[in-house]
Design an enzyme around this catalytic site. Structure first.
Site, mmCIF file in Angstrom:
data_model
loop_
_atom_site.group_PDB
_atom_site.id
_atom_site.type_symbol
_atom_site.label_atom_id
_atom_site.label_comp_id
_atom_site.label_asym_id
_atom_site.label_seq_id
_atom_site.Cartn_x
_atom_site.Cartn_y
_atom_site.Cartn_z
ATOM 1 N N LYS A 270 1.010 -1.492 -0.450
ATOM 2 C CA LYS A 270 -0.488 -0.264 0.464
ATOM 3 C C LYS A 270 0.893 1.051 -0.100
ATOM 4 C CE LYS A 270 -3.649 -1.337 2.246
ATOM 5 N NZ LYS A 270 -4.338 -2.106 3.200
ATOM 6 N N GLU B 179 -8.182 2.462 -8.848
ATOM 7 C CA GLU B 179 -8.988 3.283 -7.596
ATOM 8 C C GLU B 179 -8.933 3.836 -7.467
ATOM 9 O OE1 GLU B 179 -11.141 -1.845 -6.928
ATOM 10 O OE2 GLU B 179 -10.090 -0.531 -5.186
ATOM 11 N N ARG C 3 -5.084 -7.522 -11.996
ATOM 12 C CA ARG C 3 -5.781 -8.061 -12.527
ATOM 13 C C ARG C 3 -6.784 -7.915 -13.445
ATOM 14 N NH1 ARG C 3 -7.569 -6.961 -7.213
ATOM 15 N NH2 ARG C 3 -10.026 -6.774 -7.383
#
Lengths: 454, 72
Positions: free
Chosen positions: A115, A275, A293
């Site tokens: 992250k 995102e 993915r």
């Protein structure tokens, strides 16, 4: 490339097989002891057992998948989503075994899986990230108050090793900060074996919007527009659509530009999703993460752009010339909505509902109605795996038409033998707030009574 | 008031949070199943003392309706 092993099960295994066939490739299925009779096995050209029913004894065991690939003579592996799809060690092992990995480079998977590193990479590509603090190791609270003041309240205390909503606590009042940080550190240590936490600005009323990207691996990349995935329960998506309704003017273009900049910087290879969280009040957007993915909701984009994203992944991996994939060749038309049909009971806090499908009749597919599933009449949905039993994706000339088509198709589902969320999905799509495009991540909680009453 | 808490759905036992002799209150989580990749907590609906625990962590494939925890 002649034979592709699909390291997955259920609808995505069946879906990847379709693209393999379209490209003249054979498809090899893998199956656990619970899945020997499953649809994806029946549809494949060959099938290999990979172990026991629990995923950690079969679909998650890299060695078993690689052995199956060798035994079956496969020369490539498509991972689908979940399971080993974002495991950089597995991606590496596939290449070391002399097979083609249909996915991004292992290094990219690893970078985006961390992250903090992903945030740094996003920032260096000029992508806005949420204000966040440095890490605070177990027991370390020095400089905490100043860090929190920089981030701003309300904020989230997040475990560095956390995910999926676990290891996250909200703080509104500075007086509670130290107590919550200490508690989260000790909880994270117990749960993840890593007590490191950081602070991040909390977006009170948020939307979740993501950009589908596709990179050629040489620094070229394009986007295939956005998907709004704000309708969620327990941090999992239920309804996704494209275009995102009612975004501030120009926002989706700016997001797409940011996502493409990140993909280009990383010399991204294949299909990926960037995102973002959109602050409904300030109208700013921030990077959340990049998923390396193919995603569950990729058919939404396929319905509006007419592209075969899985086919594109395979063609790139086998070395087809894709230099004609330029931004000006990609266009979207109309509106598409995906509904995830889950075996669960919305009235009982979405309690999972395993069981046997004594009846499983699906809506008729057409130009505007697509159903992706991995199950048939008589199949058992076990507690071992994901509760999703089908994805319904409907298109319309505009959003209202896409909603109407979705509602008609949801009506055509006939499912018996277990509890599903189909009524809940109908109530969601028919809800005035949804019709008005007032979607945000708190939608299901805010309208719970309307959506779950019988 | 005696209470018998059974599993609501089939699944694997992920966490057992009580042991015999523990005092529990209504609403306390007694154990958590892992079902379809989802945590399913099971709670006490009365106050009392745990008199028996019939499941253990990492137990796999427990049927729905299995007696798990008894409270007196």
């Amino acid at each position: 490339m002649k034979r592709v092993l699909i390291a997955n099960r259920g609808e995505i295994a069946c879906r990847v097989m379709r693209s393999c066939r379209d490209l003249g490739l054979e498809a090899v299925a893998v199956y656990s002891e619970a899945d020997a009779e499953a649809l994806h096995v029946a549809l494949a050209d060959a099938a290999e057992p990979v172990g026991g029913a629990p995923a950690k004894e079969s679909y998650l065991v890299a060695e078993n998948i690689l052995t199956a690939a060798k035994r079956s003579g496969a020369d490539a592996i498509h991972p689908g989503y979940g399971f080993l799809a974002e495991n950089p060690r597995f991606a590496e092992a596939v290449a070391e075994a002399g097979l083609t990995w249909i996915g991004p480079r292992p290094k990219t998977i690893e970078d985006m899986g961390d992250k903090e590193r992903a945030r740094l990479l996003a920032r260096s590509a000029g992508v806005p990230v949420l204000p966040g603090s440095a890490r605070f190791g177990p027991g370390d609270t020095e400089g905490l108050d100043a860090a929190a003041a920089d981030v701003g309240y309300p904020l989230l205390v997040k475990a560095s090793a956390g995910g999926g909503g676990i290891g996250m606590r909200r703080v509104d009042d500075p007086a509670d900060l130290e107590k919550v940080v200490t508690a989260t550190q000790s909880m994270a240590e117990k749960s993840f074996g890593d007590g490191t936490v950081y602070l991040e600005r909390l977006v009170a009323k948020a939307r979740h919007v993501e950009i589908q990207v596709f990179g050629l691996g040489n620094g070229e990349a394009v986007h295939l527009f956005e998907r709004d995935c704000s309708i969620q329960r327990r941090f999992q998506k239920i309804v996704e659509e494209s275009p995102a309704p009612g975004l501030p003017a120009g926002m989706s273009d700016r997001m797409a530009e940011a996502a493409v900049a990140l993909a280009k910087q990383e010399r991204y290879r294949g299909a990926g999703t960037v995102e973002f969280v959109v602050d409904d009040e300030s109208e700013d957007f921030y990077f959340l993460e990049m998923n390396t993915r193919i995603q569950v909701e990729h058919p939404v984009t396929e319905m509006t752009t007419g592209r075969d994203l899985v086919g594109m992944q395979i063609r790139l991996a086998r070395g087809d010339d894709m230099s004609d994939l330029t931004q000006d060749t990609i266009a979207a038309e109309g509106h598409a909505i995906e509904c995830r049909v889950y075996a669960e009971n919305p009235a009982k806090m979405f309690l999972p509902s395993p069981g046997t499908l004594t009846r499983f009749d699906l809506p008729t597919e057409s130009e505007t109605v697509r159903v992706d599933t991995g199950f048939r009449n008589g199949d058992t949905i076990t507690f071992h795996y994901d509760p999703m039993i089908a994805k319904l994706v409907c298109r319309g000339g505009d959003r209202n038409e896409a909603i109407a088509n979705s509602l008609a198709a949801l009506d055509a589902f006939e499912v018996e033998g277990l509890t599903t969320n189909i009524e809940f999905l109908k109530k969601t799509l028919a809800h005035d707030a949804f019709r008005a495009g007032e979607v945000h991540t708190g939608f299901v909680d805010a309208h719970k009574a309307d959506l779950t009453e019988l | 008031m005696a209470e018998q808490v059974s599993t609501q759905v089939p699944g694997n036992v992920w966490k057992v949070l009580v042991k015999p002799g523990d005092a529990v209150k209504s609403g306390d989580t007694l154990f958590i199943l892992e079902v379809m990749k989802t945590e399913v907590p099971h709670e006490a609906s009365s106050d009392g003392i745990v008199s028996a625990v019939h499941i253990q962590e990492e137990q796999e494939g427990v049927d729905a309706g299995t007696l798990a925890v008894e409270i007196e």
